[in-house]
Design a protein around this motif. Structure first.
Motif, PDB file in Angstrom:
ATOM      1  N   TYR A  86       0.778  -1.372  -0.094  1.00 24.90           N
ATOM      2  CA  TYR A  86      -0.008  -0.207   0.017  1.00 24.90           C
ATOM      3  C   TYR A  86       0.857   1.133  -0.046  1.00 24.90           C
ATOM      4  O   TYR A  86       0.677   2.088  -0.656  1.00 24.90           O
ATOM      5  N   GLN A 120       1.123   3.775  -3.160  1.00 27.35           N
ATOM      6  CA  GLN A 120       0.740   5.235  -3.031  1.00 27.35           C
ATOM      7  C   GLN A 120       1.795   6.195  -3.378  1.00 27.35           C
ATOM      8  O   GLN A 120       1.548   7.182  -4.064  1.00 27.35           O
ATOM      9  N   TRP A 124      -5.534   2.532  -9.744  1.00 27.64           N
ATOM     10  CA  TRP A 124      -5.106   2.662  -8.376  1.00 27.64           C
ATOM     11  C   TRP A 124      -6.251   3.056  -7.400  1.00 27.64           C
ATOM     12  O   TRP A 124      -6.410   2.742  -6.567  1.00 27.64           O
ATOM     13  N   LYS A 141      -6.509   1.027  -4.323  1.00 30.37           N
ATOM     14  CA  LYS A 141      -6.168   1.944  -2.994  1.00 30.37           C
ATOM     15  C   LYS A 141      -7.531   1.399  -1.870  1.00 30.37           C
ATOM     16  O   LYS A 141      -7.054   1.243  -0.712  1.00 30.37           O
ATOM     17  N   GLU A 194      -7.078  -0.241   1.601  1.00 32.82           N
ATOM     18  CA  GLU A 194      -7.494   0.226   2.939  1.00 32.82           C
ATOM     19  C   GLU A 194      -8.607  -0.428   3.638  1.00 32.82           C
ATOM     20  O   GLU A 194      -8.414  -0.549   4.818  1.00 32.82           O
TER      21      GLU A 194
END
Length: 200
Positions: A115, A119, A180, A184, A188
């Motif tokens: 992650y 990111q 993405w 993402k 999360e």
């Protein structure tokens, strides 16, 4: 690329790999099963120092950016990962050379590291493609990559000769910039579920 990238999550901190990490990384990595599918085998502290030296040489040349992965609570090295095959002109790179001490396999560590790396790649470097590879025999790594939401693009045939002479085939995966946001959100949510389970 910034010379001092530090990526910090809830449980891990990724810091630039240096030679002073060698002893802790050797302790974390002195398990034969870690190196089964990797291009080298680390059998000694000198092997680990040589591996770090090679990584730092590739970093100096601009091809890679290696990290030591630290447990935030203990500040002890638990593994390593890196950006590699960097082609910033064409807005792409690969995440690879990822390994952790076996006690942390199937924990939140790999997900959180991926992650943080993704990111940074998409939101700071503004890349359009991140790729990952894994030996076709390595079910654990292939399942972990698929769980990220990466797309399997195909097989690289006879991709690499391993230390035992085995000629491996590798699956290649990618995540694109347009994918993405969904990836993402997925990561999360996964990390949030783990935190909730740990607190119950």
């Amino acid at each position: 690329m910034n010379e001092s990238i530090i990526l910090e999550g809830e449980g891990v901190r990724l810091v630039p790999l240096e030679q002073h990490h060698a002893e802790e990384l050797y302790e974390a990595g002195c398990y034969k099963e870690i190196w089964t599918y990797l291009p080298i085998v680390v059998n000694s502290l000198d092997d680990m120092r040589s591996w770090i030296e090679a990584a730092l040489s590739r970093k100096k040349q601009g091809f890679e950016y290696p990290f030591a992965v630290l447990n935030k609570e203990t500040n002890v090295c638990i593994g390593s990962t890196r950006f590699m095959n960097m082609d910033l002109q064409n807005k792409g790179l690969e995440i690879g050379w990822t390994w952790y001490t076996p006690a942390l396999w199937r924990s939140r560590v790999n997900t959180e590291c991926k992650y943080l790396l993704l990111q940074y790649a998409f939101e700071q470097l503004q890349l359009i493609r991140v790729q990952l590879k894994a030996d076709t025999r390595n079910e654990r790594s292939n399942q972990a990559i698929a769980r990220l939401g990466a797309v399997r693009e195909g097989i690289l045939r006879q991709d690499r000769v391993l230390p035992d002479g085995y000629i491996r085939n590798a699956y290649i995966y990618s995540i694109l910039d347009k994918e993405w946001p969904e990836v993402k959100q997925r990561l999360e949510q996964y990390l949030e579920r783990i935190v909730q389970n740990e607190s119950n």
